[in-house]
Design a protein around this motif. Sequence first.
Motif: not given
Length: 912
Positions: A635-647, A649-663
């Motif tokens: 939760n947060g200010s929408p102004i930070l959503e672009r930076a959050l989505v970029r982060a 995108e790079r992080v993969i959940d090993p339990n689902t084998n997809v990026s956190l962005k996908h979820g």
Amino acid sequence: MPSEKTPFYDPVPPTYDEALASGSRRGYSWGQSRSSIDEGNADETEQQSLLHQTENAAGPSRTLHGYRPPTAETEDETSSLGSESDIDDGEEAAQIRREMQEMEIEEPSRPRGSVWGKRIPFSLSLPKWKWSWRPRLPRLRIQLRSRAAEPASNENENENENQVNAETRQWEWPRVNSMTMIIVFARLVALFVVLGFVYFLFATGFFNGFDTPLPGGMRIDPENLKHFLQSNIDPLRMRASVLHYSHYAHIAGTEGDYATALDVQSMFGRANLEQIKLDEFYAYVNYPRKDGRTVQVLDRDGKTPIWTAKLDEEERGGETAGRQTYAFHGLSKSGDVKGPLIYVNYGSRDDFQKLKDKNIDMRGAIALVRYYGTQTDEALKVKAAELAGFAACITYSDPADDGFLNGEVAPMGTYMPDDGVHRGSVSLKGWVMGDVLTPGWESKKESQRVRIEDAAGLVKIPSLPLAWRDAKVLLQHLKGHGQKVPDEWRGGVPDVDEWWTGDSKSPIVRLQNEQDEIERQPIWNVYGRIEGMEQSTKSIILGNHRDTMAFGATQPHSGTAIMIELARIFGNLRDRGWRPLRTIEFMSWDAAAYNTIGSTEYVEQALDAPSSLRENAYAYINLDAAVYGPNFQANGSPILERALVRALERVIDPNTNVSLKHGWESRKSKLEGLAGGSDFVPFQHAAGTSSVDLQFAGASVPFGSSYDNFNLVEQVIDPKFVYHSLMGQVVGFLLLDLADRAIMPFDVVGYSRRLISWVHDLETWAHEQQGSKGGASVISFKELRDAAELVRSNAEEFEKWELEWDHSVLTSNGFEANGLGLQRIIYNDKMAAFESALLDLEYGGGIPNRTQFKHVVFGPQKWSTYDVSLFPAIRDTVEAGDWDLARLITSKTAAILRRAATVLQLGNPSTQ
């Protein structure tokens, strides 16, 4: 003062032999035990790999063949110029050395590197040479005239004497005559002329006409930074942090709390952060007494107890933890009252209204309410009971909400067991932030305070929490009193065959809550930072609170572990020569469990400082219960959503084998604003600092109980600390993006479009409310709609400059054109200032009756602290039926939006 607790890391330094055997500076790194020294070899391999990546990115290496930099033990006069394996090069180097010595020319020292000197990014793994240059005076060799006039017969006799005298006289200063003075003076004049000319060129801005390298192009490759971060996050270190900080009780202001403050301070020091500070405030807090708390059922005469509640849980901490915290409510009122018991479901205002509609007399009674449900804030349950006329309030955890009816209970599961007690604060945190006796100003020792009885953030009736083990007996005693409850009021407590409301003739219950209350209790925040190289006064803040009313393994110490690990990694980067463009601050808050006191007092103090937080804090990242399940939430200010989505995108959940962005995107998640209840509150709602709160959430956790301990985290919630590592990556990438990207990754266009949607929703809701409440006339939202459209229009035009900047840099081969760097900094400042411009800073401004909350777009709902209220001042006045004030505030809000829109305009940088 209490002594420092033993930290989790091994504080004993390695021996000299161990240090040499490690083979790497990182072989015995911060927080590392001696048994893990061999990790240095693996680290060295990783560093060399990173070096090769950087060299490949930057182009072919420019190092001279055979050149090997001197080691720390090598002197200039004895260091070799060649490789031992290259005989010819070695002989040639030796010959050059001899010639230099004969000419008595000093070998120049290796110049100190500068991040501004070259566009080629240097590697993280470059060695750190010691500065070997030593200042020394030049030797003066003066040729003296020979004595040609001496007789030849004396030449042999005085040969030795003349040689000695000549060697002695060569060190004497020459005679100074008028010609020497003229030459020296002329040379000094020439030197000053040259220096003056150079100063004139810089002072007049002559060099501004030349392109300057882009900051990102002169430093470490961002991809290398991210790789370094991702590969260095250590789950075992975070496991050790959770274990250390949660193995003894540490309520704010106690000895255990002070010990954790010293530990965090020590951790920051070992991470080589800068300007580390332990900051002390003095706040109003309360502490439970063992014999000062009682819940009893009395006989018909109301004098003799026939049953007494156990109150406390079974001991969960063990010998190392000492006594676990007694069950109590933070900032509750002292008292010893008796009254008939009445059950009020979840304790919402609607629940109390239903009892009133049933003509049940609630005056002087004691309310029994359960956690969660339609009222999630325990403080508002107690406040609603107070307003309904009750004399006291008891809260309990029902198994239908967070117990065995939902799944396995602790310690084998995450749900509350029969003796689990939810400790929490009953301060009105959605009405008053920080120390309730100093609302709006910092609580230093000498600060003025309001009287306790006048504090708007305190409830006026005593309260205590219970386990359902004890609540079961109370519910059983209500049978036959009052009326049977509706089905939706029935809980899941076993052995309660009939659920009744109770009434004025219910069994008499005694609630005693005698406690220690301290108006000026010391609490301790801890700060550390890494100074920015381009905008050192502008900062990105990472914060997490440290105190807890129990052991707090998930809340807050999953967040504590992540923050400390990131401090270690970023401190390591700083040791290797890296600095961000903007300052990164790490902050450990105290007394958050009472009413976000530590963070609020810091903000209130910083707002009055000469360098205001509103101007200099670009963003705030909050970690609280950072990991208590597998589902990423934010939760947060929408102004930070672009930076959050970029982060993400790079992080993969090993339990689902997809990026956190996908979820995130599959759930159609968005940052929809912040409400209340954690340390982001003063930053977002009082300072106007764009904030975000992050967590991996689960179905339920026994928050506030002694079951929220290390064993629960390690065995049930995150056995391998996988999600701690993932959260560390997300937060680390956010910090890098926000602190080290040339242009801040703020999304003002996305924010503006969300504003338009929120205005439309507000208008629809207000008209529904006005119809149900019978308003005299409809509120017009046209002015507010027009203001939101102006923000959108200006934001879209404003964002075009970033495209122009991109084009200019690309066509200049990575260089910023004339004046573009200054415009970029102004552009960043304006994006950050947009959120601050959404504050109502007029005298008495903010939400009516909650004036500490200044943000006109976000705020906690008045009667639902943890739920966001969009345009809270307008909503509060509409709910109160004050239509004239609602129209006035709507117009005022539109004016504030128009002011924020003007911030998103780029003029002549030289005039700003």
